[in-house]
Motif scaffolding. Structure first.
Motif, PDB file in Angstrom:
ATOM      1  N   GLU A  25      55.208  60.179 114.996  1.00  0.00           N
ATOM      2  CA  GLU A  25      54.467  61.441 114.868  1.00  0.00           C
ATOM      3  C   GLU A  25      53.899  61.667 113.465  1.00  0.00           C
ATOM      4  OE1 GLU A  25      56.707  64.656 116.595  1.00  0.00           O
ATOM      5  OE2 GLU A  25      57.017  63.534 118.450  1.00  0.00           O
ATOM      6  N   VAL A  26      53.151  60.670 112.969  1.00  0.00           N
ATOM      7  CA  VAL A  26      52.511  60.818 111.660  1.00  0.00           C
ATOM      8  C   VAL A  26      51.038  61.208 111.762  1.00  0.00           C
ATOM      9  CG1 VAL A  26      54.050  59.350 110.313  1.00  0.00           C
ATOM     10  CG2 VAL A  26      52.178  58.311 111.590  1.00  0.00           C
ATOM     11  N   GLY A  27      50.470  61.088 112.968  1.00  0.00           N
ATOM     12  CA  GLY A  27      49.086  61.511 113.161  1.00  0.00           C
ATOM     13  C   GLY A  27      49.016  62.637 114.186  1.00  0.00           C
ATOM     14  N   TYR A  28      48.008  63.522 114.029  1.00  0.00           N
ATOM     15  CA  TYR A  28      47.818  64.603 115.004  1.00  0.00           C
ATOM     16  C   TYR A  28      46.344  64.653 115.357  1.00  0.00           C
ATOM     17  CZ  TYR A  28      48.290  69.101 117.344  1.00  0.00           C
ATOM     18  OH  TYR A  28      48.304  70.099 118.294  1.00  0.00           O
ATOM     19  N   LYS A  29      46.050  64.310 116.608  1.00  0.00           N
ATOM     20  CA  LYS A  29      44.651  64.262 117.051  1.00  0.00           C
ATOM     21  C   LYS A  29      44.622  64.582 118.543  1.00  0.00           C
ATOM     22  CE  LYS A  29      40.500  61.327 116.765  1.00  0.00           C
ATOM     23  NZ  LYS A  29      39.925  60.039 116.342  1.00  0.00           N
ATOM     24  N   PHE A  30      43.581  65.238 118.975  1.00  0.00           N
ATOM     25  CA  PHE A  30      43.444  65.633 120.383  1.00  0.00           C
ATOM     26  C   PHE A  30      44.691  66.381 120.864  1.00  0.00           C
ATOM     27  CE2 PHE A  30      40.813  61.500 120.674  1.00  0.00           C
ATOM     28  CZ  PHE A  30      39.674  62.147 120.194  1.00  0.00           C
TER      29      PHE A  30
END
Ligand SMILES: CC(C)(COP(=O)(O)OP(=O)(O)OC[C@H]1O[C@@H](n2cnc3c(N)ncnc32)[C@H](O)[C@@H]1OP(=O)(O)O)[C@@H](O)C(=O)NCCC(=O)NCCS
Length: 165
Positions: free
Chosen positions: A147-152
């Motif tokens: 969970e290091v990226g947040y997209k869509f």
């Protein structure tokens, strides 16, 4: 799709490269860019003069670009000099036809010739095609961050792959 080859990218290829990447920016979590980068971003990769940096394209029989791959700085501090980060994108209309399996080894060959010691690739999960391609090209999975990226509207894990030359 059987008749394609690879070559170093040229200025005339940038529009196709931009089109391939921008589609991923807008439709895929493969990249964590949320907005398309400007042309200077690609010119830098085209003009990169570090010996380990390469921008290659896969082209069809008409010399039209169907994919690209590049190596670039992993981190700017000088002790990382012989470690390069790699990336590959194939036009969505041509995926699954073996282009990655030709283009990425060509990038590996160019990196070998220019004395690169280590390649690092970050793969947003899930991405089975990319994971298989990296394993096929001599990478091994060395870790996964949660969970290091947040997209869509969702959190995305990132797997780390590495290849020693
Ligand atoms: C990942 C990508 C570059 C692979 O290129 P490609 O030309 O489609 O892949 P190939 O046809 O050469 O196949 C490579 C491997 O992936 C497998 N593969 C291809 N498509 C697949 C799919 N949809 N699902 C699962 N595996 C798949 C192939 O069987 C092959 O595995 P093998 O080497 O074990 O036989 C391409 O799918 C792509 O551009 N994806 C979107 C962008 C992206 O994710 N880039 C990587 C960011 S880290």
């Amino acid at each position: 799709m059987t008749d394609f080859s690879t070559r170093p990218a040229e200025e005339r290829d940038l529009a196709a490269i931009v089109s391939i990447y921008n589609y991923a920016v807008e439709n895929s979590h493969a990249t964590f860019d949320l907005e398309p980068p400007d042309l200077d971003y690609w010119r830098a990769r085209l003009d990169g003069n570090h010996p380990g940096d390469h921008l290659l394209v896969a082209v069809d029989a008409h010399d039209d670009v169907v994919g690209y791959a590049y190596s670039w700085s992993y981190r700017p501090r000088p002790a990382y000099d012989l470690t390069r980060e790699t990336s590959i994108y194939v036009d969505r209309r041509y995926r699954g036809h073996g282009i990655g399996r030709v283009l990425y080894p060509a990038l590996m060959d160019a990196m070998t010739e220019s004395g690169v010691h280590t390649a690092v690739a970050l793969i947003a999960m899930p991405n089975p095609a990319s994971e298989k391609l990296h394993l096929h090209c001599g990478f091994e999975k060395v870790g996964q961050m949660k969970e290091v990226g947040y997209k869509f509207n969702e959190w995305i894990d990132v797997a780390w792959y590495q290849r020693l030359f």
